[in-house]
Write a protein that holds these residues in place. Sequence first.
Motif, PDB file in Angstrom:
ATOM      1  N   VAL A  28     -81.434 -45.190 -35.297  1.00  0.00           N
ATOM      2  CA  VAL A  28     -82.847 -45.500 -35.529  1.00  0.00           C
ATOM      3  C   VAL A  28     -83.704 -44.295 -35.155  1.00  0.00           C
ATOM      4  O   VAL A  28     -83.615 -43.777 -34.040  1.00  0.00           O
ATOM      5  CB  VAL A  28     -83.281 -46.751 -34.746  1.00  0.00           C
ATOM      6  CG1 VAL A  28     -84.783 -46.997 -34.896  1.00  0.00           C
ATOM      7  CG2 VAL A  28     -82.493 -47.978 -35.211  1.00  0.00           C
ATOM      8  N   GLY A  29     -84.508 -43.840 -36.116  1.00  0.00           N
ATOM      9  CA  GLY A  29     -85.379 -42.686 -35.894  1.00  0.00           C
ATOM     10  C   GLY A  29     -84.689 -41.345 -36.039  1.00  0.00           C
ATOM     11  O   GLY A  29     -85.314 -40.310 -35.822  1.00  0.00           O
ATOM     12  N   ASP A  30     -83.403 -41.348 -36.388  1.00  0.00           N
ATOM     13  CA  ASP A  30     -82.613 -40.117 -36.504  1.00  0.00           C
ATOM     14  C   ASP A  30     -82.757 -39.274 -35.232  1.00  0.00           C
ATOM     15  O   ASP A  30     -82.504 -39.782 -34.153  1.00  0.00           O
ATOM     16  CB  ASP A  30     -82.990 -39.343 -37.766  1.00  0.00           C
ATOM     17  CG  ASP A  30     -82.610 -40.098 -39.040  1.00  0.00           C
ATOM     18  OD1 ASP A  30     -81.575 -40.793 -39.025  1.00  0.00           O
ATOM     19  OD2 ASP A  30     -83.353 -40.003 -40.022  1.00  0.00           O
ATOM     20  N   ASP A  31     -83.194 -38.019 -35.338  1.00  0.00           N
ATOM     21  CA  ASP A  31     -83.281 -37.134 -34.171  1.00  0.00           C
ATOM     22  C   ASP A  31     -84.306 -37.595 -33.132  1.00  0.00           C
ATOM     23  O   ASP A  31     -84.167 -37.302 -31.945  1.00  0.00           O
ATOM     24  CB  ASP A  31     -83.612 -35.701 -34.599  1.00  0.00           C
ATOM     25  CG  ASP A  31     -82.473 -35.053 -35.368  1.00  0.00           C
ATOM     26  OD1 ASP A  31     -81.314 -35.503 -35.228  1.00  0.00           O
ATOM     27  OD2 ASP A  31     -82.734 -34.091 -36.121  1.00  0.00           O
ATOM     28  N   LEU A  32     -85.323 -38.324 -33.562  1.00  0.00           N
ATOM     29  CA  LEU A  32     -86.331 -38.842 -32.631  1.00  0.00           C
ATOM     30  C   LEU A  32     -85.729 -39.877 -31.697  1.00  0.00           C
ATOM     31  O   LEU A  32     -86.094 -39.953 -30.529  1.00  0.00           O
ATOM     32  CB  LEU A  32     -87.515 -39.445 -33.405  1.00  0.00           C
ATOM     33  CG  LEU A  32     -88.585 -40.155 -32.582  1.00  0.00           C
ATOM     34  CD1 LEU A  32     -89.284 -39.172 -31.647  1.00  0.00           C
ATOM     35  CD2 LEU A  32     -89.590 -40.828 -33.511  1.00  0.00           C
ATOM     36  N   GLY A  33     -84.799 -40.672 -32.204  1.00  0.00           N
ATOM     37  CA  GLY A  33     -84.243 -41.765 -31.413  1.00  0.00           C
ATOM     38  C   GLY A  33     -85.282 -42.858 -31.246  1.00  0.00           C
ATOM     39  O   GLY A  33     -86.183 -43.021 -32.076  1.00  0.00           O
ATOM     40  N   TRP A  34     -85.167 -43.613 -30.172  1.00  0.00           N
ATOM     41  CA  TRP A  34     -86.085 -44.712 -29.888  1.00  0.00           C
ATOM     42  C   TRP A  34     -87.068 -44.241 -28.821  1.00  0.00           C
ATOM     43  O   TRP A  34     -86.736 -44.150 -27.632  1.00  0.00           O
ATOM     44  CB  TRP A  34     -85.318 -45.946 -29.430  1.00  0.00           C
ATOM     45  CG  TRP A  34     -86.139 -47.161 -29.217  1.00  0.00           C
ATOM     46  CD1 TRP A  34     -86.297 -47.837 -28.043  1.00  0.00           C
ATOM     47  CD2 TRP A  34     -86.940 -47.858 -30.183  1.00  0.00           C
ATOM     48  NE1 TRP A  34     -87.142 -48.909 -28.219  1.00  0.00           N
ATOM     49  CE2 TRP A  34     -87.554 -48.945 -29.529  1.00  0.00           C
ATOM     50  CE3 TRP A  34     -87.218 -47.661 -31.530  1.00  0.00           C
ATOM     51  CZ2 TRP A  34     -88.404 -49.841 -30.182  1.00  0.00           C
ATOM     52  CZ3 TRP A  34     -88.058 -48.546 -32.183  1.00  0.00           C
ATOM     53  CH2 TRP A  34     -88.641 -49.617 -31.505  1.00  0.00           C
ATOM     54  N   ALA A  35     -88.270 -43.887 -29.249  1.00  0.00           N
ATOM     55  CA  ALA A  35     -89.303 -43.334 -28.364  1.00  0.00           C
ATOM     56  C   ALA A  35     -90.670 -43.605 -28.984  1.00  0.00           C
ATOM     57  O   ALA A  35     -90.757 -44.093 -30.102  1.00  0.00           O
ATOM     58  CB  ALA A  35     -89.095 -41.829 -28.205  1.00  0.00           C
ATOM     59  N   ILE A  36     -91.720 -43.268 -28.259  1.00  0.00           N
ATOM     60  CA  ILE A  36     -93.052 -43.339 -28.858  1.00  0.00           C
ATOM     61  C   ILE A  36     -93.102 -42.263 -29.939  1.00  0.00           C
ATOM     62  O   ILE A  36     -92.942 -41.084 -29.637  1.00  0.00           O
ATOM     63  CB  ILE A  36     -94.168 -43.110 -27.821  1.00  0.00           C
ATOM     64  CG1 ILE A  36     -94.152 -44.215 -26.759  1.00  0.00           C
ATOM     65  CG2 ILE A  36     -95.529 -43.051 -28.516  1.00  0.00           C
ATOM     66  CD1 ILE A  36     -95.111 -43.979 -25.607  1.00  0.00           C
ATOM     67  N   PRO A  37     -93.297 -42.655 -31.193  1.00  0.00           N
ATOM     68  CA  PRO A  37     -93.259 -41.662 -32.269  1.00  0.00           C
ATOM     69  C   PRO A  37     -94.534 -40.822 -32.325  1.00  0.00           C
ATOM     70  O   PRO A  37     -95.633 -41.348 -32.153  1.00  0.00           O
ATOM     71  CB  PRO A  37     -93.112 -42.510 -33.531  1.00  0.00           C
ATOM     72  CG  PRO A  37     -93.733 -43.818 -33.166  1.00  0.00           C
ATOM     73  CD  PRO A  37     -93.477 -44.014 -31.698  1.00  0.00           C
ATOM     74  N   PRO A  38     -94.420 -39.526 -32.573  1.00  0.00           N
ATOM     75  CA  PRO A  38     -95.602 -38.669 -32.630  1.00  0.00           C
ATOM     76  C   PRO A  38     -96.553 -39.039 -33.774  1.00  0.00           C
ATOM     77  O   PRO A  38     -97.739 -38.806 -33.672  1.00  0.00           O
ATOM     78  CB  PRO A  38     -95.031 -37.269 -32.823  1.00  0.00           C
ATOM     79  CG  PRO A  38     -93.634 -37.459 -33.282  1.00  0.00           C
ATOM     80  CD  PRO A  38     -93.184 -38.792 -32.791  1.00  0.00           C
ATOM     81  N   GLY A  39     -96.039 -39.663 -34.820  1.00  0.00           N
ATOM     82  CA  GLY A  39     -96.872 -40.044 -35.962  1.00  0.00           C
ATOM     83  C   GLY A  39     -97.313 -41.495 -35.944  1.00  0.00           C
ATOM     84  O   GLY A  39     -97.776 -42.014 -36.964  1.00  0.00           O
ATOM     85  N   GLY A  40     -97.156 -42.182 -34.815  1.00  0.00           N
ATOM     86  CA  GLY A  40     -97.540 -43.585 -34.738  1.00  0.00           C
ATOM     87  C   GLY A  40     -96.560 -44.490 -35.470  1.00  0.00           C
ATOM     88  O   GLY A  40     -95.459 -44.083 -35.832  1.00  0.00           O
ATOM     89  N   ALA A  41     -96.973 -45.729 -35.711  1.00  0.00           N
ATOM     90  CA  ALA A  41     -96.111 -46.748 -36.317  1.00  0.00           C
ATOM     91  C   ALA A  41     -95.588 -46.340 -37.690  1.00  0.00           C
ATOM     92  O   ALA A  41     -94.518 -46.788 -38.112  1.00  0.00           O
ATOM     93  CB  ALA A  41     -96.848 -48.077 -36.401  1.00  0.00           C
ATOM     94  N   ALA A  42     -96.322 -45.491 -38.399  1.00  0.00           N
ATOM     95  CA  ALA A  42     -95.887 -45.063 -39.733  1.00  0.00           C
ATOM     96  C   ALA A  42     -94.558 -44.312 -39.674  1.00  0.00           C
ATOM     97  O   ALA A  42     -93.794 -44.311 -40.647  1.00  0.00           O
ATOM     98  CB  ALA A  42     -96.958 -44.184 -40.375  1.00  0.00           C
ATOM     99  N   THR A  43     -94.246 -43.692 -38.545  1.00  0.00           N
ATOM    100  CA  THR A  43     -93.000 -42.930 -38.407  1.00  0.00           C
ATOM    101  C   THR A  43     -91.786 -43.835 -38.590  1.00  0.00           C
ATOM    102  O   THR A  43     -90.903 -43.553 -39.398  1.00  0.00           O
ATOM    103  CB  THR A  43     -92.936 -42.237 -37.030  1.00  0.00           C
ATOM    104  OG1 THR A  43     -94.073 -41.388 -36.891  1.00  0.00           O
ATOM    105  CG2 THR A  43     -91.658 -41.437 -36.863  1.00  0.00           C
ATOM    106  N   TYR A  44     -91.738 -44.937 -37.841  1.00  0.00           N
ATOM    107  CA  TYR A  44     -90.596 -45.850 -37.949  1.00  0.00           C
ATOM    108  C   TYR A  44     -90.633 -46.644 -39.252  1.00  0.00           C
ATOM    109  O   TYR A  44     -89.579 -46.945 -39.823  1.00  0.00           O
ATOM    110  CB  TYR A  44     -90.508 -46.779 -36.739  1.00  0.00           C
ATOM    111  CG  TYR A  44     -89.996 -46.076 -35.498  1.00  0.00           C
ATOM    112  CD1 TYR A  44     -88.730 -45.497 -35.483  1.00  0.00           C
ATOM    113  CD2 TYR A  44     -90.777 -45.983 -34.354  1.00  0.00           C
ATOM    114  CE1 TYR A  44     -88.254 -44.848 -34.352  1.00  0.00           C
ATOM    115  CE2 TYR A  44     -90.308 -45.337 -33.226  1.00  0.00           C
ATOM    116  CZ  TYR A  44     -89.040 -44.774 -33.226  1.00  0.00           C
ATOM    117  OH  TYR A  44     -88.576 -44.124 -32.106  1.00  0.00           O
TER     118      TYR A  44
END
Length: 165
Positions: A28-44
Amino acid sequence: MKTMNVIVVVLAMAVVLLHGAEAVLYIVGDDLGWAIPPGGAATYAAWAAEHSFVVNDELEFDFAVGEQDLALVTKDDYDSCNTADPLSLFQEAVTLQFIASDTFYFTSTLAGHCTKGQKIAIYIGATLPPSPSPVPSPTPCPSSSSADDALTAKFVSHKIMAKGN
């Protein structure tokens, strides 16, 4: 009530095994993993839209213990970022294998994480049987179980071995 959920899960797992569908593992999230996304909810949301998940697929939620958590919540709680009473809560990285078609809603219960976009809705589609012979469905029994109880019974979780083991 719980016995009925276990029977449904066992039957659903048997159907999946009979179909022989091979699971695909997604991080989930590839390299980002499960974290607060820098692009907000649109990222996931964008990440989920790039994939077609089906029954038997596995989703790995990768995060450091104590820095994040993962909660399975209802759609209403997902929409409102209400994490007071999650259906399931995971305190360490986890891989979930989905054994039924449905939409599943995940977020973090840590303060402010959901509102900052750390949430994802995952639609799991049905797999097609390899042969035209139908698989009989279990006859539903009347029960007082809620839709939330049924939702939590539709996936099986597996803990991930620590990286490097």
